[in-house]
Design a protein around this motif. Structure first.
Motif, PDB file in Angstrom:
ATOM      1  N   SER A 114      30.228  13.369  11.438  1.00 49.67           N
ATOM      2  CA  SER A 114      30.907  12.744  12.176  1.00 49.67           C
ATOM      3  C   SER A 114      29.902  12.551  13.531  1.00 49.67           C
ATOM      4  CB  SER A 114      32.038  13.734  12.833  1.00 49.67           C
ATOM      5  OG  SER A 114      32.715  13.032  13.889  1.00 49.67           O
ATOM      6  N   PRO A 115      29.701  11.325  13.854  1.00 53.74           N
ATOM      7  CA  PRO A 115      28.919  11.008  14.976  1.00 53.74           C
ATOM      8  C   PRO A 115      29.085  11.703  16.279  1.00 53.74           C
ATOM      9  CG  PRO A 115      29.577   9.009  13.767  1.00 53.74           C
ATOM     10  CD  PRO A 115      30.292  10.048  13.247  1.00 53.74           C
ATOM     11  N   GLY A 116      30.613  11.987  16.647  1.00 49.71           N
ATOM     12  CA  GLY A 116      30.835  12.656  17.987  1.00 49.71           C
ATOM     13  C   GLY A 116      30.834  14.117  17.580  1.00 49.71           C
ATOM     14  N   ASP A 117      30.415  14.791  16.538  1.00 44.35           N
ATOM     15  CA  ASP A 117      30.467  16.074  16.521  1.00 44.35           C
ATOM     16  C   ASP A 117      28.937  16.622  15.942  1.00 44.35           C
ATOM     17  OD1 ASP A 117      31.960  18.494  16.497  1.00 44.35           O
ATOM     18  OD2 ASP A 117      33.017  18.085  14.778  1.00 44.35           O
ATOM     19  N   PRO A 118      28.170  17.135  16.923  1.00 45.81           N
ATOM     20  CA  PRO A 118      26.793  17.478  16.668  1.00 45.81           C
ATOM     21  C   PRO A 118      26.472  18.632  15.704  1.00 45.81           C
ATOM     22  CG  PRO A 118      27.496  18.370  18.800  1.00 45.81           C
ATOM     23  CD  PRO A 118      28.594  17.703  18.057  1.00 45.81           C
ATOM     24  N   LEU A 119      27.048  18.552  14.524  1.00 49.64           N
ATOM     25  CA  LEU A 119      26.965  19.749  13.707  1.00 49.64           C
ATOM     26  C   LEU A 119      26.939  19.300  12.196  1.00 49.64           C
ATOM     27  CD1 LEU A 119      29.944  21.038  12.293  1.00 49.64           C
ATOM     28  CD2 LEU A 119      30.177  21.690  14.523  1.00 49.64           C
ATOM     29  N   SER A 123      31.337  19.359   4.077  1.00 49.22           N
ATOM     30  CA  SER A 123      30.133  20.014   3.710  1.00 49.22           C
ATOM     31  C   SER A 123      29.129  18.940   3.484  1.00 49.22           C
ATOM     32  CB  SER A 123      30.231  21.460   3.053  1.00 49.22           C
ATOM     33  OG  SER A 123      31.163  22.181   3.655  1.00 49.22           O
ATOM     34  N   ILE A 124      27.796  19.471   3.611  1.00 50.20           N
ATOM     35  CA  ILE A 124      26.611  19.010   3.064  1.00 50.20           C
ATOM     36  C   ILE A 124      26.219  20.157   1.771  1.00 50.20           C
ATOM     37  CG2 ILE A 124      24.079  18.184   3.026  1.00 50.20           C
ATOM     38  CD1 ILE A 124      25.556  16.610   5.095  1.00 50.20           C
ATOM     39  N   VAL A 125      26.399  19.777   0.405  1.00 51.38           N
ATOM     40  CA  VAL A 125      25.993  20.501  -0.688  1.00 51.38           C
ATOM     41  C   VAL A 125      24.537  20.575  -1.008  1.00 51.38           C
ATOM     42  CG1 VAL A 125      26.814  21.218  -2.950  1.00 51.38           C
ATOM     43  CG2 VAL A 125      28.458  20.422  -1.477  1.00 51.38           C
ATOM     44  N   GLN A 126      24.038  21.743  -0.742  1.00 49.37           N
ATOM     45  CA  GLN A 126      22.496  21.715  -0.917  1.00 49.37           C
ATOM     46  C   GLN A 126      22.293  22.634  -2.268  1.00 49.37           C
ATOM     47  OE1 GLN A 126      20.255  23.739   2.035  1.00 49.37           O
ATOM     48  NE2 GLN A 126      21.810  25.398   2.451  1.00 49.37           N
ATOM     49  N   ARG A 127      21.060  22.075  -2.896  1.00 51.12           N
ATOM     50  CA  ARG A 127      20.709  22.827  -4.198  1.00 51.12           C
ATOM     51  C   ARG A 127      19.205  23.346  -4.024  1.00 51.12           C
ATOM     52  NH1 ARG A 127      20.677  19.137  -8.965  1.00 51.12           N
ATOM     53  NH2 ARG A 127      22.656  19.628  -9.016  1.00 51.12           N
ATOM     54  N   PHE A 128      18.912  24.653  -3.900  1.00 51.35           N
ATOM     55  CA  PHE A 128      17.661  25.293  -3.680  1.00 51.35           C
ATOM     56  C   PHE A 128      16.884  24.880  -4.748  1.00 51.35           C
ATOM     57  CE2 PHE A 128      20.179  27.666  -0.977  1.00 51.35           C
ATOM     58  CZ  PHE A 128      19.779  27.437   0.425  1.00 51.35           C
ATOM     59  N   PHE A 154      23.468  23.284  14.237  1.00 52.26           N
ATOM     60  CA  PHE A 154      23.995  22.761  15.639  1.00 52.26           C
ATOM     61  C   PHE A 154      22.865  21.991  16.168  1.00 52.26           C
ATOM     62  CE2 PHE A 154      27.067  26.156  14.715  1.00 52.26           C
ATOM     63  CZ  PHE A 154      28.134  25.844  14.889  1.00 52.26           C
ATOM     64  N   PHE A 155      23.344  20.771  16.626  1.00 61.38           N
ATOM     65  CA  PHE A 155      22.074  20.041  17.162  1.00 61.38           C
ATOM     66  C   PHE A 155      22.858  19.821  18.876  1.00 61.38           C
ATOM     67  CE2 PHE A 155      22.539  18.841  12.673  1.00 61.38           C
ATOM     68  CZ  PHE A 155      21.050  18.909  12.458  1.00 61.38           C
ATOM     69  N   GLU A 156      22.795  20.907  19.362  1.00 63.48           N
ATOM     70  CA  GLU A 156      23.194  21.083  20.805  1.00 63.48           C
ATOM     71  C   GLU A 156      22.536  22.262  21.445  1.00 63.48           C
ATOM     72  OE1 GLU A 156      27.635  21.228  20.301  1.00 63.48           O
ATOM     73  OE2 GLU A 156      27.507  23.321  19.753  1.00 63.48           O
ATOM     74  N   PRO A 157      22.722  22.399  22.729  1.00 61.39           N
ATOM     75  CA  PRO A 157      22.073  23.796  23.501  1.00 61.39           C
ATOM     76  C   PRO A 157      22.925  25.122  23.009  1.00 61.39           C
ATOM     77  CG  PRO A 157      22.545  22.011  24.984  1.00 61.39           C
ATOM     78  CD  PRO A 157      23.055  21.531  23.682  1.00 61.39           C
ATOM     79  N   VAL A 158      22.137  26.016  22.893  1.00 58.07           N
ATOM     80  CA  VAL A 158      22.947  27.437  22.385  1.00 58.07           C
ATOM     81  C   VAL A 158      23.813  27.688  23.353  1.00 58.07           C
ATOM     82  CG1 VAL A 158      22.240  29.619  21.848  1.00 58.07           C
ATOM     83  CG2 VAL A 158      20.609  28.005  21.256  1.00 58.07           C
ATOM     84  N   HIS A 182      27.801  32.865  14.878  1.00 61.95           N
ATOM     85  CA  HIS A 182      27.013  33.988  14.070  1.00 61.95           C
ATOM     86  C   HIS A 182      26.337  33.077  12.658  1.00 61.95           C
ATOM     87  CE1 HIS A 182      28.243  37.031  16.696  1.00 61.95           C
ATOM     88  NE2 HIS A 182      29.603  37.270  16.376  1.00 61.95           N
ATOM     89  N   ASN A 183      27.283  32.169  12.240  1.00 59.68           N
ATOM     90  CA  ASN A 183      26.751  31.317  11.217  1.00 59.68           C
ATOM     91  C   ASN A 183      25.904  30.439  11.297  1.00 59.68           C
ATOM     92  OD1 ASN A 183      28.785  29.802  12.086  1.00 59.68           O
ATOM     93  ND2 ASN A 183      29.541  29.062  10.002  1.00 59.68           N
ATOM     94  N   GLY A 184      25.529  30.080  12.689  1.00 55.33           N
ATOM     95  CA  GLY A 184      24.861  28.816  13.169  1.00 55.33           C
ATOM     96  C   GLY A 184      23.389  29.057  13.466  1.00 55.33           C
ATOM     97  N   ILE A 185      22.729  27.656  13.172  1.00 64.72           N
ATOM     98  CA  ILE A 185      21.369  27.507  13.340  1.00 64.72           C
ATOM     99  C   ILE A 185      21.144  26.244  14.437  1.00 64.72           C
ATOM    100  CG2 ILE A 185      18.945  26.635  12.417  1.00 64.72           C
ATOM    101  CD1 ILE A 185      19.993  27.723   9.573  1.00 64.72           C
TER     102      ILE A 185
END
Length: 122
Positions: free
Chosen positions: A15-20, A36-41, A86-90, A96-99
């Protein structure tokens, strides 16, 4: 370095308005997959997931600097491939689950995109 390939992007994941962006592996339920974005390692993760401030996260050729890693990220990534980018300031009370990443701008992401978790060289 750990690599993952994006195998699915839920209809409500970006969502362009939601920086995550919310990441899960392929064990995610249908409800979670919608947002979600589903990732395969695709590379071995023998020593468990490790990421810290100063490391890099690459989505295709878009580079991001890690500025904070929440205390649940390592266990969640090892268990279910889950973290929230998260593409925003801390904030004062980070998730707790955020990068948290900089620059503060959502990446272009598509099915087939590569996500690379790159530790800084010590």
């Amino acid at each position: 370095m750990l690599e993952a390939k994006v195998v699915e992007i839920g209809p409500e994941a970006v969502s362009p308005g939601d920086p995550l962006l919310i990441l899960f592996d392929e064990t995610a339920s249908q409800q979670l997959r919608r947002v979600s974005i589903v990732q395969r390692f695709i590379s071995a993760n023998d020593n468990g997931f490790h990421l810290q401030a100063g490391d890099q996260l690459l989505i295709d050729d878009q580079g991001y600097q890690v500025i904070h890693v929440g205390k649940l990220v390592e266990n969640n990534m090892d268990a279910i491939g889950h973290a929230t980018l998260f593409f925003e300031p801390v904030p004062k009370q980070p998730q707790h689950n955020g990068i948290y990443l900089t620059p503060y701008q959502l990446p272009q992401i598509k099915v087939g995109s590569l996500i690379r978790y790159v530790p800084q060289t010590h």
